[in-house]
Design a protein around this motif. Structure first.
Motif, PDB file in Angstrom:
ATOM      1  N   THR A  86      -3.824  32.600  -4.731  1.00 57.43           N
ATOM      2  CA  THR A  86      -4.939  33.508  -4.986  1.00 57.43           C
ATOM      3  C   THR A  86      -6.205  32.912  -4.387  1.00 57.43           C
ATOM      4  O   THR A  86      -6.321  31.695  -4.223  1.00 57.43           O
ATOM      5  N   LEU A  87      -7.122  33.781  -4.064  1.00 56.52           N
ATOM      6  CA  LEU A  87      -8.398  33.345  -3.506  1.00 56.52           C
ATOM      7  C   LEU A  87      -9.511  34.156  -4.149  1.00 56.52           C
ATOM      8  O   LEU A  87      -9.453  35.393  -4.172  1.00 56.52           O
ATOM      9  N   ASP A  88     -10.499  33.473  -4.676  1.00 57.07           N
ATOM     10  CA  ASP A  88     -11.683  34.116  -5.251  1.00 57.07           C
ATOM     11  C   ASP A  88     -12.896  33.591  -4.494  1.00 57.07           C
ATOM     12  O   ASP A  88     -13.387  32.499  -4.778  1.00 57.07           O
ATOM     13  N   THR A  89     -13.356  34.360  -3.523  1.00 48.54           N
ATOM     14  CA  THR A  89     -14.463  33.880  -2.697  1.00 48.54           C
ATOM     15  C   THR A  89     -15.783  33.858  -3.466  1.00 48.54           C
ATOM     16  O   THR A  89     -16.674  33.091  -3.112  1.00 48.54           O
ATOM     17  N   SER A  90     -15.891  34.659  -4.507  1.00 53.07           N
ATOM     18  CA  SER A  90     -17.127  34.639  -5.296  1.00 53.07           C
ATOM     19  C   SER A  90     -17.253  33.331  -6.070  1.00 53.07           C
ATOM     20  O   SER A  90     -18.356  32.828  -6.282  1.00 53.07           O
ATOM     21  N   LYS A  91     -16.118  32.771  -6.452  1.00 52.42           N
ATOM     22  CA  LYS A  91     -16.111  31.491  -7.162  1.00 52.42           C
ATOM     23  C   LYS A  91     -15.785  30.331  -6.238  1.00 52.42           C
ATOM     24  O   LYS A  91     -15.758  29.178  -6.675  1.00 52.42           O
ATOM     25  N   LYS A  92     -15.507  30.647  -4.974  1.00 49.75           N
ATOM     26  CA  LYS A  92     -15.124  29.618  -4.007  1.00 49.75           C
ATOM     27  C   LYS A  92     -13.975  28.777  -4.560  1.00 49.75           C
ATOM     28  O   LYS A  92     -14.065  27.532  -4.654  1.00 49.75           O
ATOM     29  N   SER A  93     -12.928  29.468  -4.934  1.00 49.21           N
ATOM     30  CA  SER A  93     -11.790  28.748  -5.493  1.00 49.21           C
ATOM     31  C   SER A  93     -10.485  29.439  -5.113  1.00 49.21           C
ATOM     32  O   SER A  93     -10.460  30.640  -4.806  1.00 49.21           O
ATOM     33  N   SER A  94      -9.425  28.668  -5.147  1.00 51.49           N
ATOM     34  CA  SER A  94      -8.088  29.157  -4.853  1.00 51.49           C
ATOM     35  C   SER A  94      -7.105  28.479  -5.792  1.00 51.49           C
ATOM     36  O   SER A  94      -7.367  27.384  -6.300  1.00 51.49           O
ATOM     37  N   SER A  95      -5.989  29.151  -6.022  1.00 49.48           N
ATOM     38  CA  SER A  95      -4.935  28.517  -6.799  1.00 49.48           C
ATOM     39  C   SER A  95      -3.607  28.682  -6.084  1.00 49.48           C
ATOM     40  O   SER A  95      -3.392  29.669  -5.375  1.00 49.48           O
TER      41      SER A  95
END
Lengths: 117, 112
Positions: free
Chosen positions: B64-73
């Motif tokens: 997963t990628l959340d660009t608003s949080k600048k994070s991935s799992s």
């Protein structure tokens, strides 16, 4: 076809000596990268070649480090007057595309483990 | 300095369980990739997710990628002993730099 190859797989040298590490990228790959990985650490970018463009040397830690890529294929990383802190695994990678919208998937070689005594 | 930071640094689970690793980064990216490394040598590319994608699957892997949080799992389902390795996330900047910036990695151990 063959993957990225590197030689030697292991190199032990004495402090102050020069070493050369070789990388043969995947045929047809235009981009070539060198990274360094110290024990238990992540990868540290060293240098990047793309076609005939000037290389991005921004990651080289000192002027003792240099690299060249001849004929757009094989690359040699040279470390002059090696120091003990140069001990690490040196990884080479190549990729097919490196454009602005490129996917930049990099394919890594097995690395050269350098030990400076 | 490293852009990506993986969390946790080490993870030990039983075979068959799911493993989740997280990665955070600092600047805008074109895409984010996950790599696996066995025995401290060459890295193997696992999966790439573009900045305009939110989720991607490949076999037992889910990213997963959340660009608003600048994070991935990275999720590995139904883990196997052979999944024991170090896992790294890597990003390339949307500012044009082509080098990959790697995190410090998560050391995953699958216990039989």
């Amino acid at each position: 076809g063959a993957g990225v190859s590197q030689s030697p797989s292991n190199k032990v040298t004495e402090k102050g000596k020069d070493v050369e590490l070789r990388c043969d990228p995947i045929s047809g790959h235009t981009a070539l990268y060198w990274y360094r990985q110290s024990l238990g650490q992540g990868l540290e970018f060293l240098i990047y070649f793309q076609g005939n463009s000037a290389p991005d040397k921004s990651g080289l830690p000192s002027d003792r480090f240099s690299a060249e890529r001849t004929g757009g294929s094989v690359s040699t990383l040279t470390i002059q007057r090696t120091q003990q802190e140069d001990s690490a695994v040196y990884l080479c990678a190549s990729s097919f595309t490196s454009g602005l919208a490129g996917l930049n998937t990099q394919y890594f070689g097995p690395g050269t483990r350098l030990t400076v005594l | 300095s490293q852009q990506g930071e993986e969390d946790p640094q080490a993870l030990s689970i039983q075979e068959g369980e799911n493993a989740t690793m997280n990665c955070s980064y600092k600047t805008s990216i074109n895409n984010l990739q996950w790599y696996r490394q066995n025995s401290g040598r060459g890295l193997v590319h696992l999966i790439l997710i573009r900045s305009n994608e939110r989720e991607k699957h490949s076999g037992r892997l889910r990213v997963t990628l959340d660009t608003s949080k600048k994070s991935s799992s990275l999720l590995i389902t139904a883990s196997r002993a052979a999944d024991t390795a170090s896992y790294f996330c890597a990003t390339d900047s949307s500012q044009g730099a082509q080098k990959l910036v790697f995190g410090q990695g998560t050391r995953l151990t699958i216990n039989p």
